[in-house]
Enzyme design. Structure first.
Site, PDB file in Angstrom:
ATOM      1  N   ASP A 169       0.870  -1.178   0.000  1.00 49.66           N
ATOM      2  CA  ASP A 169       0.000   0.000   0.000  1.00 49.66           C
ATOM      3  C   ASP A 169       0.905   1.225   0.000  1.00 49.66           C
ATOM      4  O   ASP A 169       2.105   1.131   0.283  1.00 49.66           O
ATOM      5  CB  ASP A 169      -0.897  -0.003   1.249  1.00 49.66           C
ATOM      6  CG  ASP A 169      -1.826   1.206   1.302  1.00 49.66           C
ATOM      7  OD1 ASP A 169      -2.280   1.658   0.229  1.00 49.66           O
ATOM      8  OD2 ASP A 169      -2.090   1.717   2.400  1.00 49.66           O
ATOM      9  N   SER A 170       0.294   2.379  -0.258  1.00 48.39           N
ATOM     10  CA  SER A 170       1.060   3.622  -0.149  1.00 48.39           C
ATOM     11  C   SER A 170       1.467   3.880   1.303  1.00 48.39           C
ATOM     12  O   SER A 170       2.436   4.578   1.553  1.00 48.39           O
ATOM     13  CB  SER A 170       0.212   4.786  -0.656  1.00 48.39           C
ATOM     14  OG  SER A 170      -1.012   4.818   0.038  1.00 48.39           O
ATOM     15  N   TYR A 187      -0.765   8.613  -2.233  1.00 46.91           N
ATOM     16  CA  TYR A 187      -0.681   8.534  -3.689  1.00 46.91           C
ATOM     17  C   TYR A 187      -1.897   9.225  -4.329  1.00 46.91           C
ATOM     18  O   TYR A 187      -1.879   9.567  -5.505  1.00 46.91           O
ATOM     19  CB  TYR A 187      -0.719   7.069  -4.153  1.00 46.91           C
ATOM     20  CG  TYR A 187       0.526   6.231  -3.929  1.00 46.91           C
ATOM     21  CD1 TYR A 187       1.640   6.709  -3.248  1.00 46.91           C
ATOM     22  CD2 TYR A 187       0.571   4.922  -4.430  1.00 46.91           C
ATOM     23  CE1 TYR A 187       2.758   5.903  -3.061  1.00 46.91           C
ATOM     24  CE2 TYR A 187       1.691   4.120  -4.255  1.00 46.91           C
ATOM     25  CZ  TYR A 187       2.779   4.601  -3.565  1.00 46.91           C
ATOM     26  OH  TYR A 187       3.868   3.803  -3.400  1.00 46.91           O
ATOM     27  N   GLY A 188      -2.966   9.372  -3.530  1.00 49.30           N
ATOM     28  CA  GLY A 188      -4.302   9.681  -4.043  1.00 49.30           C
ATOM     29  C   GLY A 188      -4.461  10.875  -4.958  1.00 49.30           C
ATOM     30  O   GLY A 188      -5.283  10.847  -5.851  1.00 49.30           O
ATOM     31  N   CYS A 193      -4.163  -1.292  -2.054  1.00 49.51           N
ATOM     32  CA  CYS A 193      -4.245   0.158  -2.202  1.00 49.51           C
ATOM     33  C   CYS A 193      -5.299   0.451  -3.261  1.00 49.51           C
ATOM     34  O   CYS A 193      -5.155   0.011  -4.419  1.00 49.51           O
ATOM     35  CB  CYS A 193      -2.889   0.711  -2.641  1.00 49.51           C
ATOM     36  SG  CYS A 193      -2.933   2.490  -2.981  1.00 49.51           S
ATOM     37  N   THR A 201      -5.992   3.245  -4.676  1.00 45.89           N
ATOM     38  CA  THR A 201      -5.508   4.157  -5.711  1.00 45.89           C
ATOM     39  C   THR A 201      -4.713   3.416  -6.789  1.00 45.89           C
ATOM     40  O   THR A 201      -4.955   3.582  -7.989  1.00 45.89           O
ATOM     41  CB  THR A 201      -4.648   5.263  -5.061  1.00 45.89           C
ATOM     42  OG1 THR A 201      -5.419   5.882  -4.038  1.00 45.89           O
ATOM     43  CG2 THR A 201      -4.217   6.296  -6.079  1.00 45.89           C
ATOM     44  N   GLU A 238      -4.241   8.544   9.175  1.00 44.30           N
ATOM     45  CA  GLU A 238      -2.807   8.377   9.500  1.00 44.30           C
ATOM     46  C   GLU A 238      -2.454   9.105  10.798  1.00 44.30           C
ATOM     47  O   GLU A 238      -1.475   8.780  11.456  1.00 44.30           O
ATOM     48  CB  GLU A 238      -1.920   8.860   8.337  1.00 44.30           C
ATOM     49  CG  GLU A 238      -2.085   8.046   7.050  1.00 44.30           C
ATOM     50  CD  GLU A 238      -0.927   7.082   6.749  1.00 44.30           C
ATOM     51  OE1 GLU A 238       0.168   7.293   7.253  1.00 44.30           O
ATOM     52  OE2 GLU A 238      -1.161   6.106   5.997  1.00 44.30           O
ATOM     53  N   CYS A 296     -11.016   3.012  -0.377  1.00 51.94           N
ATOM     54  CA  CYS A 296      -9.596   3.234  -0.064  1.00 51.94           C
ATOM     55  C   CYS A 296      -9.313   2.391   1.176  1.00 51.94           C
ATOM     56  O   CYS A 296     -10.133   2.366   2.114  1.00 51.94           O
ATOM     57  CB  CYS A 296      -9.378   4.714   0.223  1.00 51.94           C
ATOM     58  SG  CYS A 296      -7.843   5.074   1.091  1.00 51.94           S
ATOM     59  N   THR A 297      -8.192   1.703   1.183  1.00 55.62           N
ATOM     60  CA  THR A 297      -7.965   0.727   2.264  1.00 55.62           C
ATOM     61  C   THR A 297      -7.749   1.376   3.635  1.00 55.62           C
ATOM     62  O   THR A 297      -7.761   0.685   4.643  1.00 55.62           O
ATOM     63  CB  THR A 297      -6.777  -0.200   1.918  1.00 55.62           C
ATOM     64  OG1 THR A 297      -5.646   0.603   1.570  1.00 55.62           O
ATOM     65  CG2 THR A 297      -7.130  -1.128   0.786  1.00 55.62           C
ATOM     66  N   HIS A 298      -7.579   2.689   3.653  1.00 54.87           N
ATOM     67  CA  HIS A 298      -7.524   3.370   4.959  1.00 54.87           C
ATOM     68  C   HIS A 298      -8.909   3.497   5.609  1.00 54.87           C
ATOM     69  O   HIS A 298      -9.027   3.591   6.828  1.00 54.87           O
ATOM     70  CB  HIS A 298      -6.975   4.794   4.800  1.00 54.87           C
ATOM     71  CG  HIS A 298      -5.488   4.887   4.683  1.00 54.87           C
ATOM     72  ND1 HIS A 298      -4.802   4.406   3.606  1.00 54.87           N
ATOM     73  CD2 HIS A 298      -4.554   5.420   5.522  1.00 54.87           C
ATOM     74  CE1 HIS A 298      -3.506   4.650   3.774  1.00 54.87           C
ATOM     75  NE2 HIS A 298      -3.337   5.262   4.930  1.00 54.87           N
TER      76      HIS A 298
HETATM   77  N1  DGL Z   1      -4.641   3.097   1.022  1.00 50.33           N
HETATM   78  C1  DGL Z   1      -4.577   3.996  -0.109  1.00 50.33           C
HETATM   79  C2  DGL Z   1      -5.764   3.699  -1.021  1.00 50.33           C
HETATM   80  O1  DGL Z   1      -6.390   2.677  -0.814  1.00 50.33           O
HETATM   81  C3  DGL Z   1      -4.409   5.322   0.443  1.00 50.33           C
HETATM   82  C4  DGL Z   1      -4.616   6.466  -0.422  1.00 50.33           C
HETATM   83  C5  DGL Z   1      -3.444   7.278  -0.851  1.00 50.33           C
HETATM   84  O2  DGL Z   1      -2.289   6.871  -0.788  1.00 50.33           O
HETATM   85  O3  DGL Z   1      -3.765   8.387  -1.266  1.00 50.33           O
HETATM   86  O4  DGL Z   1      -6.097   4.408  -1.930  1.00 50.33           O
END
Ligand code: DGL
Length: 269
Positions: A10-11, A42-43, A73, A75, A152, A186-188
């Site tokens: 993931d990011s 990354y979004g 992730c 994204t 985060e 989004c996995t967050h």
């Molecule tokens: N966990 C990432 C996702 O699912 C986080 C988003 C990001 O890095 O912007 O998109």
């Protein structure tokens, strides 16, 4: 049987929602997690940049002789995976199909909400996958760019004075659409399940893409007879591109307990 590790990336921290599921369900498997914590989020980045990062993440995991990758992730899965996955022989699984399939199975009304990063929502990838699994569904999406930095920073709990108004601001429109299922694309976002669940109400199913992808990966490995030996104990390793110490602290939030396994800092080339 295949004792090589499974890779997850993931990011940042959000992919731990997939890792957690794999740790619980697959005690025999070696698991390697990569969190690109130095470059999260990354979004909002360009497609070219996300594709470049995705290749670096995948190649780092491939250098550890892994047997399959879960792209935990949203994204990367929505923006880069279609192009990047075909460049490699190793099976690579993104979050879109498993999450869309689950949503299509859960919905009764066919009205499904999707939330994600700006890029994930703009890609329309979840909407297309849902139409494939349940033609005629109506999808409603909303980008929620402030969720990742708030998660985060640990602003995830019921009663938190910062996250609650942000949830209301982002999700009021979706609540008015009478959806019965919401993909936390989004996995967050599953870390916000409590607050989002309170806001959307008990009749709305919440889908966690990381957890669904972990289950899908397990199913695929079983079908390919590629699970690890059942009498071995799996190991867990974590790699991050920023501080290992900060990651270890924040990861306990995501895993609901301290993470077992070494955390190392690395660079991605
Ligand atoms: N966990 C990432 C996702 O699912 C986080 C988003 C990001 O890095 O912007 O998109």
């Amino acid at each position: 049987m295949d004792n090589r590790p499974i890779g997850v990336f993931d990011s940042g921290l959000g992919g731990l929602t997939a890792m957690r599921k794999l740790v619980e369900a697959m005690p025999n498997e070696d698991l390697i997690y990569l969190g690109d914590t130095g470059r999260v989020p990354y979004g909002g980045r360009s497609r070219d940049t996300i594709i470049k990062y995705a290749r670096q993440d995948i190649e780092f995991l491939l250098s550890h002789n892994i047997k399959a990758i879960a792209v935990a992730c949203g994204t990367v899965s929505t923006v880069a995976l279609e192009q990047v996955a075909k460049e490699y022989d190793t099976p690579i699984f993104g979050v879109v199909e498993p999450a869309a399939w689950k949503a299509a199975r859960l919905t009764k009304s066919g009205r499904i909400g999707i939330i994600g990063t700006v890029n994930s929502v703009a890609s329309g990838a979840y909407d297309r996958a849902i139409q494939g699994f349940r033609p005629g569904s109506e999808t409603f999406s909303k980008a929620c760019p402030l969720f990742v930095p708030l998660v985060e920073n640990g602003r995830i709990h019921r009663g938190d004075k910062v996250i609650e108004p942000v949830v209301e601001e982002y999700l009021s429109g979706l609540r008015d659409k009478n959806i019965d299922t919401l993909i936390l694309g989004c996995t967050h976002y599953p870390l916000l399940s409590e607050v989002i669940g309170d806001f959307m109400g008990p009749d709305v199913n919440l889908v966690s893409p990381g957890a669904e992808t972990a289950e899908y990966l397990i199913k695929k490995l079983k079908q390919a007879d590629a699970l690890a030996d059942s009498d071995r104990q799996g190991s867990h390793r974590y790699y991050v591109t920023d501080s290992a110490e900060i990651f270890r602290r924040q990861a306990s939030l995501f895993m609901d307990s301290d993470i077992s396994g070494e955390v190392s800092e690395t660079e991605l080339l």
